[in-house]
Design an enzyme around this catalytic site. Structure first.
Site, PDB file in Angstrom:
ATOM      1  N   SER A  10       0.854  -1.202   0.000  1.00 32.37           N
ATOM      2  CA  SER A  10       0.000   0.000   0.000  1.00 32.37           C
ATOM      3  C   SER A  10       0.883   1.242   0.000  1.00 32.37           C
ATOM      4  CB  SER A  10      -0.879   0.019   1.250  1.00 32.37           C
ATOM      5  OG  SER A  10      -1.325   1.352   1.479  1.00 32.37           O
ATOM      6  N   HIS A  35      -1.239  -1.269  -4.219  1.00 35.20           N
ATOM      7  CA  HIS A  35      -2.508  -0.956  -3.548  1.00 35.20           C
ATOM      8  C   HIS A  35      -2.569   0.543  -3.314  1.00 35.20           C
ATOM      9  CE1 HIS A  35      -5.956  -2.016  -0.929  1.00 35.20           C
ATOM     10  NE2 HIS A  35      -5.520  -1.108  -0.095  1.00 35.20           N
ATOM     11  N   ASP A  37      -4.704   3.568  -1.731  1.00 35.89           N
ATOM     12  CA  ASP A  37      -5.785   3.875  -0.785  1.00 35.89           C
ATOM     13  C   ASP A  37      -6.370   5.255  -1.049  1.00 35.89           C
ATOM     14  OD1 ASP A  37      -3.907   2.055   1.543  1.00 35.89           O
ATOM     15  OD2 ASP A  37      -5.963   1.568   0.946  1.00 35.89           O
ATOM     16  N   MET A  39      -9.056   8.023   0.020  1.00 37.60           N
ATOM     17  CA  MET A  39      -9.867   8.430   1.172  1.00 37.60           C
ATOM     18  C   MET A  39     -10.389   9.852   0.941  1.00 37.60           C
ATOM     19  SD  MET A  39      -7.383   7.028   4.191  1.00 37.60           S
ATOM     20  CE  MET A  39      -6.654   5.391   4.095  1.00 37.60           C
ATOM     21  N   HIS A  68      -8.399   1.033  -3.789  1.00 36.96           N
ATOM     22  CA  HIS A  68      -9.282   0.766  -2.640  1.00 36.96           C
ATOM     23  C   HIS A  68      -9.970   2.079  -2.295  1.00 36.96           C
ATOM     24  CE1 HIS A  68      -9.517  -0.239   1.954  1.00 36.96           C
ATOM     25  NE2 HIS A  68     -10.702  -0.192   1.383  1.00 36.96           N
ATOM     26  N   MET A  70     -12.193   4.265  -0.207  1.00 38.08           N
ATOM     27  CA  MET A  70     -12.849   4.479   1.077  1.00 38.08           C
ATOM     28  C   MET A  70     -13.544   5.847   0.992  1.00 38.08           C
ATOM     29  SD  MET A  70      -9.671   3.011   3.255  1.00 38.08           S
ATOM     30  CE  MET A  70      -8.602   3.245   1.834  1.00 38.08           C
ATOM     31  N   MET A 139     -11.264  -5.958   5.690  1.00 39.26           N
ATOM     32  CA  MET A 139     -10.469  -4.991   6.447  1.00 39.26           C
ATOM     33  C   MET A 139     -10.119  -5.577   7.811  1.00 39.26           C
ATOM     34  SD  MET A 139      -9.889  -2.573   4.447  1.00 39.26           S
ATOM     35  CE  MET A 139      -9.046  -1.520   5.624  1.00 39.26           C
ATOM     36  N   GLY A 146      -2.779   4.063   7.889  1.00 41.20           N
ATOM     37  CA  GLY A 146      -1.792   2.985   7.894  1.00 41.20           C
ATOM     38  C   GLY A 146      -1.201   2.885   9.299  1.00 41.20           C
ATOM     39  N   ASP A 178      -6.432  -6.555   4.458  1.00 45.32           N
ATOM     40  CA  ASP A 178      -5.831  -5.227   4.431  1.00 45.32           C
ATOM     41  C   ASP A 178      -5.839  -4.561   5.808  1.00 45.32           C
ATOM     42  OD1 ASP A 178      -6.793  -2.190   2.589  1.00 45.32           O
ATOM     43  OD2 ASP A 178      -5.003  -2.729   3.742  1.00 45.32           O
ATOM     44  N   GLY A 179      -4.590  -4.391   6.327  1.00 41.88           N
ATOM     45  CA  GLY A 179      -4.484  -3.593   7.560  1.00 41.88           C
ATOM     46  C   GLY A 179      -3.745  -4.330   8.658  1.00 41.88           C
TER      47      GLY A 179
HETATM   48  C1  DX5 Z   1      -6.248   1.522   5.726  1.00 43.86           C
HETATM   49  C2  DX5 Z   1      -5.829   1.120   4.320  1.00 43.86           C
HETATM   50  C3  DX5 Z   1      -4.734   0.089   4.308  1.00 43.86           C
HETATM   51  C4  DX5 Z   1      -3.451   0.575   4.988  1.00 43.86           C
HETATM   52  C5  DX5 Z   1      -2.510  -0.585   5.186  1.00 43.86           C
HETATM   53  O1  DX5 Z   1      -7.473   2.214   5.674  1.00 43.86           O
HETATM   54  O2  DX5 Z   1      -6.908   0.594   3.589  1.00 43.86           O
HETATM   55  O3  DX5 Z   1      -4.457  -0.305   2.963  1.00 43.86           O
HETATM   56  O4  DX5 Z   1      -2.831   1.536   4.175  1.00 43.86           O
HETATM   57  O5  DX5 Z   1      -1.393  -0.090   5.898  1.00 43.86           O
HETATM   58  P1  DX5 Z   1      -0.732  -0.977   7.076  1.00 43.86           P
HETATM   59  O6  DX5 Z   1      -0.206  -2.205   6.395  1.00 43.86           O
HETATM   60  O7  DX5 Z   1       0.348  -0.089   7.612  1.00 43.86           O
HETATM   61  O8  DX5 Z   1      -1.819  -1.274   8.053  1.00 43.86           O
HETATM   62 ZN    ZN Z   2      -6.395  -0.321   1.654  1.00 46.72          ZN
END
Ligand code: DX5
Ligand code: ZN
Length: 221
Positions: A10, A35, A37, A39, A68, A70, A139, A146, A178-179
Site C-alpha cells: 500500500s 494498492h 488507498d 480516502m 481501494h 474508502m 479490512m 496505515g 488489508d491492515g
Molecule cells: C487503511 C488502508 C490500508 C493501509 C494498510 O485504511 O486501507 O491499505 O494503508 O497499511 P498498514 O499495512 O500499515 O496497516
Molecule cells: Zn487499503
C-alpha cells in the site's frame, strides 16, 4: 519459490514526494500489485489521493493497480479511476445502497470489481453479491490510516468468507486482507484463507523495503 499469494504494497505509507522510488522498490522486491488507498475525509477521517496519482503511476509501472476506495458516493469515482488506469476498483459495501449497480459499472469500465467490508460490518451483508465480484477485501483494521494493529478476530472472518466462497462454488473470488499485516503475522492470515496481502507500513517504513517485500514473498502458508 513462487508464493501462492499476491503481495500488494500500500503506497499510503510510502513517501508521496517520491513515489517513483516506492514503485522501484516494489519492482525490485517482486511485489505483485500496487494498492492505492483513496480516502475522501467523509467515509473515513482522512484525505489522500485521486485519479491523477493513479494516472501518474500507471505510466511508471506494469503492475496490477488495485484501487481501494474508502469514499462516499463511490459510483462517482469509478470512471475517473478506470480512465486513469486502475486494474481493480474496490468500493465499500457500507458506502452504497446499490452494490450490484456499482459492480456492473466497474466492469463496464473494463476493471475488475472488488467489495470491501469494515471490521464491524456483518459478513452476511456482502454474501448476496459475492457471486458478482472478482475480489472481496476484508479490512483487518478500521479503515482510514496505515500503521494500525491487526484486529485478531480478522482471521475468523477470513476463514468464514473462505468457507462461504467454497460452499457456493465461488472459489474464483479472491480474498484480499488489508491492515496491520506484518512479517510476524502474515502466515496466520494466509492460513486463514487470504489470497492477496496488503502491507503498507511494514514495507515502506522498513529500513530496507526491498528486502521486506522479498521476505513477505518467501512466506509459505
Ligand atoms: C487503511 C488502508 C490500508 C493501509 C494498510 O485504511 O486501507 O491499505 O494503508 O497499511 P498498514 O499495512 O500499515 O496497516
Ligand atoms: Zn487499503
Amino acid at each position: 519459490m513462487i508464493p501462492r499469494f499476491k503481495l500488494a504494497p500500500s503506497i499510503l505509507s510510502a513517501d508521496f514526494s517520491d513515489l517513483k522510488t516506492a514503485l522501484k522498490q516494489c519492482d525490485e522486491g517482486g511485489a505483485h500489485w500496487i494498492h492505492v488507498d483513496v480516502m475522501d475525509n467523509q467515509f473515513v477521517p482522512n484525505l489522500t489521493v485521486g485519479p491523477p496519482i493513479v494516472k501518474s503511476i500507471r505510466h511508471k509501472t506494469k503492475k496490477f493497480i488495485d484501487v481501494h476506495m474508502m469514499v462516499i458516493n463511490p459510483e462517482k469515482l469509478v470512471e475517473p479511476f478506470a480512465r486513469a488506469g486502475a486494474d481493480n476498483i474496490t468500493f465499500h459495501i457500507e458506502a452504497t445502497d446499490d452494490p450490484e449497480g456499482i459492480i456492473e459499472f466497474i466492469k463496464s469500465c473494463g476493471c475488475k470489481a472488488g467489495v470491501s467490508v469494515k471490521p464491524k460490518t456483518l459478513l452476511s451483508d456482502i454474501y448476496p453479491i459475492l457471486d458478482k465480484v472478482d475480489l472481496v477485501l476484508i479490512m483487518s483494521v478500521e479503515p482510514g490510516f496505515g500503521g494500525q494493529s491487526y484486529l485478531p478476530d480478522s482471521n475468523e472472518r477470513i476463514s468464514q468468507t473462505k468457507q462461504y466462497l467454497n460452499d457456493n462454488c465461488l472459489d474464483r473470488v479472491l480474498i484480499e486482507v488489508d491492515g496491520g499485516i506484518k512479517l510476524h503475522n502474515v502466515s496466520k492470515v494466509l492460513d486463514s484463507g487470504a489470497d492477496v496481502i496488503v502491507a503498507g507500513s511494514e514495507i515502506f517504513k522498513a529500513d530496507d523495503p526491498v528486502q521486506t517485500i522479498q521476505e513477505f514473498c518467501l512466506t509459505v502458508e
